[in-house]
Design a protein around this motif. Structure first.
Motif, PDB file in Angstrom:
ATOM      1  N   PHE A  23       0.850  -1.193   0.000  1.00 33.51           N
ATOM      2  CA  PHE A  23       0.000   0.000   0.000  1.00 33.51           C
ATOM      3  C   PHE A  23       0.882   1.237   0.000  1.00 33.51           C
ATOM      4  O   PHE A  23       1.785   1.373   0.824  1.00 33.51           O
ATOM      5  CB  PHE A  23      -0.918   0.025   1.219  1.00 33.51           C
ATOM      6  CG  PHE A  23      -1.783   1.256   1.297  1.00 33.51           C
ATOM      7  CD1 PHE A  23      -2.848   1.433   0.439  1.00 33.51           C
ATOM      8  CD2 PHE A  23      -1.511   2.251   2.233  1.00 33.51           C
ATOM      9  CE1 PHE A  23      -3.636   2.574   0.501  1.00 33.51           C
ATOM     10  CE2 PHE A  23      -2.294   3.388   2.307  1.00 33.51           C
ATOM     11  CZ  PHE A  23      -3.358   3.553   1.429  1.00 33.51           C
ATOM     12  N   ARG A  25       1.070   5.468  -0.003  1.00 35.31           N
ATOM     13  CA  ARG A  25       0.377   6.726   0.290  1.00 35.31           C
ATOM     14  C   ARG A  25       1.345   7.861   0.004  1.00 35.31           C
ATOM     15  O   ARG A  25       2.395   7.980   0.636  1.00 35.31           O
ATOM     16  CB  ARG A  25      -0.065   6.748   1.753  1.00 35.31           C
ATOM     17  CG  ARG A  25      -1.192   7.723   2.037  1.00 35.31           C
ATOM     18  CD  ARG A  25      -1.692   7.537   3.447  1.00 35.31           C
ATOM     19  NE  ARG A  25      -2.806   8.420   3.728  1.00 35.31           N
ATOM     20  CZ  ARG A  25      -3.249   8.677   4.953  1.00 35.31           C
ATOM     21  NH1 ARG A  25      -2.661   8.123   5.999  1.00 35.31           N
ATOM     22  NH2 ARG A  25      -4.266   9.491   5.138  1.00 35.31           N
ATOM     23  N   ARG A  31      -3.600   7.273  -2.944  1.00 36.91           N
ATOM     24  CA  ARG A  31      -3.561   5.951  -2.322  1.00 36.91           C
ATOM     25  C   ARG A  31      -3.569   4.865  -3.383  1.00 36.91           C
ATOM     26  O   ARG A  31      -4.494   4.794  -4.200  1.00 36.91           O
ATOM     27  CB  ARG A  31      -4.765   5.794  -1.390  1.00 36.91           C
ATOM     28  CG  ARG A  31      -4.815   6.873  -0.317  1.00 36.91           C
ATOM     29  CD  ARG A  31      -6.134   6.887   0.396  1.00 36.91           C
ATOM     30  NE  ARG A  31      -6.195   7.954   1.407  1.00 36.91           N
ATOM     31  CZ  ARG A  31      -7.220   8.126   2.237  1.00 36.91           C
ATOM     32  NH1 ARG A  31      -8.268   7.314   2.171  1.00 36.91           N
ATOM     33  NH2 ARG A  31      -7.188   9.110   3.110  1.00 36.91           N
ATOM     34  N   LEU A  33      -2.932   0.641  -4.045  1.00 44.16           N
ATOM     35  CA  LEU A  33      -2.776  -0.706  -3.491  1.00 44.16           C
ATOM     36  C   LEU A  33      -2.285  -1.631  -4.591  1.00 44.16           C
ATOM     37  O   LEU A  33      -2.891  -1.721  -5.658  1.00 44.16           O
ATOM     38  CB  LEU A  33      -4.107  -1.218  -2.937  1.00 44.16           C
ATOM     39  CG  LEU A  33      -4.093  -2.664  -2.426  1.00 44.16           C
ATOM     40  CD1 LEU A  33      -3.172  -2.794  -1.211  1.00 44.16           C
ATOM     41  CD2 LEU A  33      -5.510  -3.123  -2.077  1.00 44.16           C
ATOM     42  N   LEU A  57      -9.681   4.636  -2.956  1.00 45.75           N
ATOM     43  CA  LEU A  57      -8.328   4.366  -3.425  1.00 45.75           C
ATOM     44  C   LEU A  57      -8.183   4.982  -4.803  1.00 45.75           C
ATOM     45  O   LEU A  57      -9.054   4.855  -5.653  1.00 45.75           O
ATOM     46  CB  LEU A  57      -8.070   2.856  -3.500  1.00 45.75           C
ATOM     47  CG  LEU A  57      -8.141   2.077  -2.183  1.00 45.75           C
ATOM     48  CD1 LEU A  57      -8.004   0.585  -2.450  1.00 45.75           C
ATOM     49  CD2 LEU A  57      -7.073   2.544  -1.203  1.00 45.75           C
ATOM     50  N   TYR A  80     -14.337  -0.538  -1.612  1.00 43.75           N
ATOM     51  CA  TYR A  80     -13.781   0.799  -1.783  1.00 43.75           C
ATOM     52  C   TYR A  80     -14.150   1.357  -3.159  1.00 43.75           C
ATOM     53  O   TYR A  80     -14.316   0.601  -4.117  1.00 43.75           O
ATOM     54  CB  TYR A  80     -12.253   0.759  -1.676  1.00 43.75           C
ATOM     55  CG  TYR A  80     -11.730   0.499  -0.283  1.00 43.75           C
ATOM     56  CD1 TYR A  80     -11.241   1.531   0.511  1.00 43.75           C
ATOM     57  CD2 TYR A  80     -11.721  -0.794   0.242  1.00 43.75           C
ATOM     58  CE1 TYR A  80     -10.750   1.289   1.786  1.00 43.75           C
ATOM     59  CE2 TYR A  80     -11.242  -1.047   1.523  1.00 43.75           C
ATOM     60  CZ  TYR A  80     -10.759   0.001   2.283  1.00 43.75           C
ATOM     61  OH  TYR A  80     -10.281  -0.234   3.551  1.00 43.75           O
ATOM     62  N   VAL A  82     -12.739   2.988  -6.355  1.00 41.01           N
ATOM     63  CA  VAL A  82     -11.424   2.936  -6.986  1.00 41.01           C
ATOM     64  C   VAL A  82     -11.477   3.691  -8.300  1.00 41.01           C
ATOM     65  O   VAL A  82     -12.346   3.438  -9.135  1.00 41.01           O
ATOM     66  CB  VAL A  82     -10.987   1.479  -7.225  1.00 41.01           C
ATOM     67  CG1 VAL A  82      -9.640   1.433  -7.939  1.00 41.01           C
ATOM     68  CG2 VAL A  82     -10.921   0.717  -5.904  1.00 41.01           C
TER      69      VAL A  82
END
Length: 260
Positions: A23, A25, A31, A33, A57, A80, A82
């Motif tokens: 992950f 940041r 963000r 992943l 994300l 989430y 995305v």
């Protein structure tokens, strides 16, 4: 672990079942992943990092076209929001018949998420000063694929003067190919396999010249076998199978790594 905004680059390498998840940041709170493992444990790991109410994300990347990397991402996509997804380009390399990966691709299509096919030469601008260069997969004219050396992503993250190489579990054949295509050294090398017993692995480490090595090994060899591992000090090596994961922090010049 939770914070509102990092003001620095943070990279979490997490030991989840299947392929380890990474992950990222960025200083401007982008963000990203990379990989989700083979079950939903990645969700718990994300909630340990992000506030419970934060469900966005900017990008998800499946670095391998199989369920070991993509199964957990299916849960992520459904939980989430995305913006975009990066996958391994297979037009110039063998396609995959992995059923779970097929479900992952169908989920992307059903959710109408923008998808980018990544191959050697691709570049992602994650932030004003954070970029990702794709070093692999190569085209079939440059590399002969096999069941043991299938297409997967090798990524180099750069932030200012700091560089991080995500090599996944690449085979010795892919390592040899990359050694032949020389590139600048990295501060940190992340690999999901043990680097200790393979001569090519040691050569790959030496060619990338990292200060820090992050890897996963279920059994550590005797200390005397690791003392001189490509010049990397013992205190600069992190086995995520033992720690559960590490957090890398960089201001673009210095790099710090802590166990999590």
């Amino acid at each position: 672990l939770q914070s509102i905004r990092p003001h620095q680059l943070e990279i979490y390498v997490m030991d989840v079942p299947g392929t380890p998840a990474v992950f990222i940041r960025t200083p401007n709170d982008r963000r990203i992943l990379i990989n989700g493992g083979s079950n939903s444990e990645v969700i718990k790991r994300l909630t340990d990092i992000l506030p419970f109410y934060s469900r966005h994300l900017d990008m998800v990347i499946a670095a391998e076209p199989n369920g070991k990397a993509a199964s957990g991402l299916i849960d992520v996509m459904n939980r989430y929001s995305v913006d975009r997804v990066g996958i391994v380009a297979t037009a110039d390399s063998p396609t995959t018949t992995d059923a779970v990966y097929g479900v992952f691709l169908k989920t992307l299509n059903d959710l109408k998420i923008k998808t980018e096919k990544l191959r050697a030469g691709s570049r992602l601008d994650l932030d004003e000063e954070v970029t990702v260069d794709v070093l692999f997969p190569a085209s079939v004219s440059d590399f002969q694929y096999s069941n043991a050396s299938g297409p997967e992503l090798v990524l180099r993250i750069k932030y200012g003067e700091a560089s991080f190489l995500l090599a996944g579990g690449i085979s010795t054949k892919i390592q040899k190919y990359l050694i032949g295509h020389k590139f600048d050294p990295s501060d940190v090398l992340v690999t999901s396999t043990s680097p200790i017993d393979s001569n090519f692995a040691k050569g790959f480490i030496a060619s990338t010249g990292p200060t820090y090595l992050i890897y996963r090994a279920t059994k550590e060899p005797a200390k005397e076998k690791t003392d001189s591992l490509a010049g990397i000090l013992l205190e600069n090596r992190f086995n995520i199978h033992e720690t559960g994961g590490v957090k890398i922090v960089s201001d673009g010049k210095t790099v710090k790594i802590n166990k999590i």
